[in-house]
Design an enzyme around this catalytic site. Structure first.
Site, PDB file in Angstrom:
ATOM      1  N   LEU A   1       0.773  -1.201   0.140  1.00  0.00           N
ATOM      2  CA  LEU A   1       0.074   0.119   0.007  1.00  0.00           C
ATOM      3  C   LEU A   1       0.854   1.166  -0.012  1.00  0.00           C
ATOM      4  CD1 LEU A   1      -2.866   1.064   0.456  1.00  0.00           C
ATOM      5  CD2 LEU A   1      -2.819   0.994   2.520  1.00  0.00           C
TER       6      LEU A   1
ATOM      7  N   GLY B   1       1.841  -8.941   6.050  1.00  0.00           N
ATOM      8  CA  GLY B   1       2.544  -7.957   7.411  1.00  0.00           C
ATOM      9  C   GLY B   1       2.246  -6.769   7.088  1.00  0.00           C
ATOM     10  N   GLY B   2       1.727  -5.739   8.056  1.00  0.00           N
ATOM     11  CA  GLY B   2       1.734  -4.518   8.157  1.00  0.00           C
ATOM     12  C   GLY B   2       0.537  -4.098   6.894  1.00  0.00           C
ATOM     13  N   ASP B   3       1.120  -3.483   5.800  1.00  0.00           N
ATOM     14  CA  ASP B   3       0.299  -2.957   4.585  1.00  0.00           C
ATOM     15  C   ASP B   3       0.678  -3.812   3.340  1.00  0.00           C
ATOM     16  OD1 ASP B   3       2.766  -2.047   4.383  1.00  0.00           O
ATOM     17  OD2 ASP B   3       2.026  -0.098   3.913  1.00  0.00           O
ATOM     18  N   GLU B   4       1.358  -4.944   3.538  1.00  0.00           N
ATOM     19  CA  GLU B   4       1.573  -5.893   2.629  1.00  0.00           C
ATOM     20  C   GLU B   4       0.646  -7.099   2.231  1.00  0.00           C
ATOM     21  OE1 GLU B   4       6.572  -5.140   2.798  1.00  0.00           O
ATOM     22  OE2 GLU B   4       5.727  -6.808   3.689  1.00  0.00           O
TER      23      GLU B   4
END
Length: 199
Positions: free
Chosen positions: A82, A122-125
């Site tokens: 993102l 993970g996170g925005d991945e």
């Protein structure tokens, strides 16, 4: 209705030692089964989005490879990141960021087939595995569809959020034969997409 039970059976004998009765004790273990299913789900899925996690990604990739080998097709791995997600978290708060990630997960689910896998890496991945592809062009078209879908504004609380993704693609067997190989190549491609102007 059906429900899970734990059944314990005891034997009752008379003075001569012959069996006269059986005593069955049923315990309703519905709550325990629900808890076990929840633990199993959380072990293989992301708690925020409900998407498969890294553990389940490996299992799904292994199955995709078996299918591709038997059908002589390709498997594409899309690495999505993102763009400028940190700015959303910093300016609107992590709760808003979480709601956006949930909305993205829902839209991604509408962009792929049932046989494909979407994983929150993970996170925005996010990672997407596209299976049984006759050629690599279909993966590119899939990425273009995702970018178009995710560029539409998200209405979250009183905010209209517009997002964009940078996507890198690698293809089995052309770019590697293992998940690690394909992840590395797709990651490199994704960073090249970011350097080329994002989205």
């Amino acid at each position: 209705e059906q429900y899970p039970v734990l059944l314990g059976i005891s034997v009752v004998r008379n003075q001569e030692g012959r069996i006269t009765h059986y005593i069955g004790i049923f315990s309703d273990i519905t709550e325990r089964k629900v808890a076990e299913q929840k633990i199993e789900f959380l072990a293989h899925h992301d708690s925020l989005t409900g998407l498969p996690n890294r553990t389940l990604l490996q299992e799904c990739f292994a199955k995709a490879l078996i299918a591709a080998s038997s059908c002589h097709t390709l498997v594409a791995l899309l690495f999505l990141d993102l763009d400028r997600f940190k700015h959303i978290n910093d300016s609107l708060g992590h709760d808003m960021g979480d709601l956006l990630l949930q909305g993205i997960a829902e839209r991604l689910s509408n962009c792929v087939r049932e046989a494909d896998t979407i994983c929150r890496y993970g996170g925005d991945e996010f990672i997407i595995i596209l299976t049984n592809l006759p050629d690599a062009v279909i993966a590119e078209r899939g990425a273009e569809k995702i970018i178009a879908q995710l560029h539409q504004p998200f209405a979250i609380n009183s905010h209209q959020l517009t997002t964009s993704f940078s996507i890198g693609i690698s293809v089995y067997p052309n770019d590697g034969s293992t998940l690690d190989d394909l992840l590395k190549k797709a990651d490199i491609a994704m960073y090249q997409a970011k350097k080329a102007g994002r989205n």
